[in-house]
Design a protein around this motif. Sequence first.
Motif, PDB file in Angstrom:
ATOM      1  N   VAL A 269      45.995 -69.442  56.069  1.00  0.00           N
ATOM      2  CA  VAL A 269      47.325 -69.092  56.596  1.00  0.00           C
ATOM      3  C   VAL A 269      48.326 -70.179  56.226  1.00  0.00           C
ATOM      4  O   VAL A 269      49.452 -69.903  55.795  1.00  0.00           O
ATOM      5  CB  VAL A 269      47.280 -68.877  58.128  1.00  0.00           C
ATOM      6  CG1 VAL A 269      48.685 -68.807  58.718  1.00  0.00           C
ATOM      7  CG2 VAL A 269      46.520 -67.597  58.469  1.00  0.00           C
ATOM      8  N   LYS A 270      47.913 -71.412  56.372  1.00  0.00           N
ATOM      9  CA  LYS A 270      48.778 -72.544  56.056  1.00  0.00           C
ATOM     10  C   LYS A 270      49.232 -72.506  54.595  1.00  0.00           C
ATOM     11  O   LYS A 270      50.378 -72.818  54.272  1.00  0.00           O
ATOM     12  CB  LYS A 270      48.026 -73.847  56.351  1.00  0.00           C
ATOM     13  CG  LYS A 270      48.878 -75.091  56.321  1.00  0.00           C
ATOM     14  CD  LYS A 270      48.043 -76.277  56.807  1.00  0.00           C
ATOM     15  CE  LYS A 270      48.796 -77.572  56.680  1.00  0.00           C
ATOM     16  NZ  LYS A 270      48.007 -78.700  57.146  1.00  0.00           N
TER      17      LYS A 270
ATOM     18  N   SER B 231      53.702 -70.045  59.968  1.00  0.00           N
ATOM     19  CA  SER B 231      52.837 -69.027  59.371  1.00  0.00           C
ATOM     20  C   SER B 231      53.623 -67.823  58.858  1.00  0.00           C
ATOM     21  O   SER B 231      53.085 -66.994  58.120  1.00  0.00           O
ATOM     22  CB  SER B 231      51.756 -68.590  60.367  1.00  0.00           C
ATOM     23  OG  SER B 231      52.307 -68.329  61.639  1.00  0.00           O
TER      24      SER B 231
END
Length: 530
Positions: free
Chosen positions: A416-417, A454
């Motif tokens: 996600v990062k 995000s």
Amino acid sequence: MQKKVTGLALAALTLALSATATGKTLVYCSEGSPENFNPQLYTSGTSVDASAAPIFNRLVDFKVGTTELVPSLAESWEISPDGKVYTFHLRKGVKFQSNKVFTPTRDFNAYDVIFSFMRQKDASNPYHKVSGGAYTNFDSLEFGSLITAIDKVDDHTVRFTLAHAEAPFLADLAWYFASIHSAEYADAMLKAGTPEKVDMDPIGTGPFQLVQYQKDSRILYKAFPQYWQGKAKLDRLVYTIAPDASVRFAKLEKNECQVMPFPNPADLPAMRENKDIVLQQKAGLNTGFLAFNTQKAPLDNVKVRQALTMAINKPAIIEAVFRGTGTAAKNLLPPGVWSADQGLQDYAYDPQQAKKLLQEAGIAEGTAIDLWAMPVQRPYNPNARRMAEMIQADWAKVGINAKVVSFEWGEYLKRVKSGEHQAALMGWTTATGDPDNFFGPLFSCTSAQGGSNSAKWCYQPFDQLITKARAEQDRDKRFAMYQQAQQIMHEQAPAVMIAHSTIFEPVRKEVSGYEIDPFGKHIFYQVDIK
């Protein structure tokens, strides 16, 4: 499967207890494995629980169970009239822990404070790139440019000079990334050619020191006898790792662990009826949300984001997933955080209007979107898989084909990062109680670049507003700016705000002194067990 996990827990407990015939041991049923043991490098609550809470201290901290800021490694401080210079007077006689490869020769002093911040700030610091060198929280606050100097006045006085006044600065220093490390230990590991040991085999000034870690199995700590506030009442602290909430509850019932986080809402009635368990509860300063990756089509289109928001039947999700433990969220800020806009009107559940907006945006029926669901329970989401499946069904009604995707927790956060997702269930528990602790880390342009943003959302009108609010000393003016920021977020819909949850934590009756932390940490220093 349950028998196998329970057997592991018993083995861990037996091993922990055999280490001391008379000592007090508390077993905590943790929901997952930490990413590592340095809270500068990671943001997940699982890692914070394993590192920042037991092993480290900060200059300032919060009184356990409250949002009240109190002195910690700094006994006192002064702030200059222009709000740009903070002078901290450090506590004397504070000892560092030791381990198999390091025994400290001196007490905590100014050098440790300077090292702990300069590792994160200075790209030329020998530790800056160690263990991946990603300082998400430090960077999301733009501390690199905010802090222009950190000076040692003397061994027990440190002066921070800021580029401009920053209203939440003191509270931010109580955040986990501001944990103080041993500069002497860092120097020794650098000389030994093993700098990563600082992050995986940590040395802090906190109440417990790490003894052993077995990934996905357990973490063993022992009380640090020279802790500056006095030795903990517990002699041993064991984290037994059990991702399944029903397995954690079974362990709790059998007294294989004495405290557990994130119970299944469906299990709460049974917990209330069990005379051996005390079910604690507190309003959580948290928000669960679905982040749209605004840098990926079709979610780069605001109409698509608004449509997908309207297509979600939020009341049904609250009822089915939270079962009375959560309230619908319309804002990023929970109602308990000052400046939360109580008057803002949430998007209505309106599949017809959603279809219309999708048509206007040119989205064909059957368009596929990956919908990521976290594999572990969080304070803001007791069952992400169930939530994702309900959103999947809602989106199908408006012609969107959602595919539910998941990964192991550390992998999920990493991906996600780096922005691999299209839409991902995420959430946040504030670390400071200040509104900026939601806006800055989660939705600023800075944090969109590999930080905790995000949604990968960078919207200049919003970004300029929260930056201005952060530097404003007048609380009423900050209040007005944050209300405006919430309106902008609502219109732009970078994420669907889903729920604020009540935190429930069942605790065995043998345990005393335990309190739910409003910031989501699990703190055991003040705890005793019969």
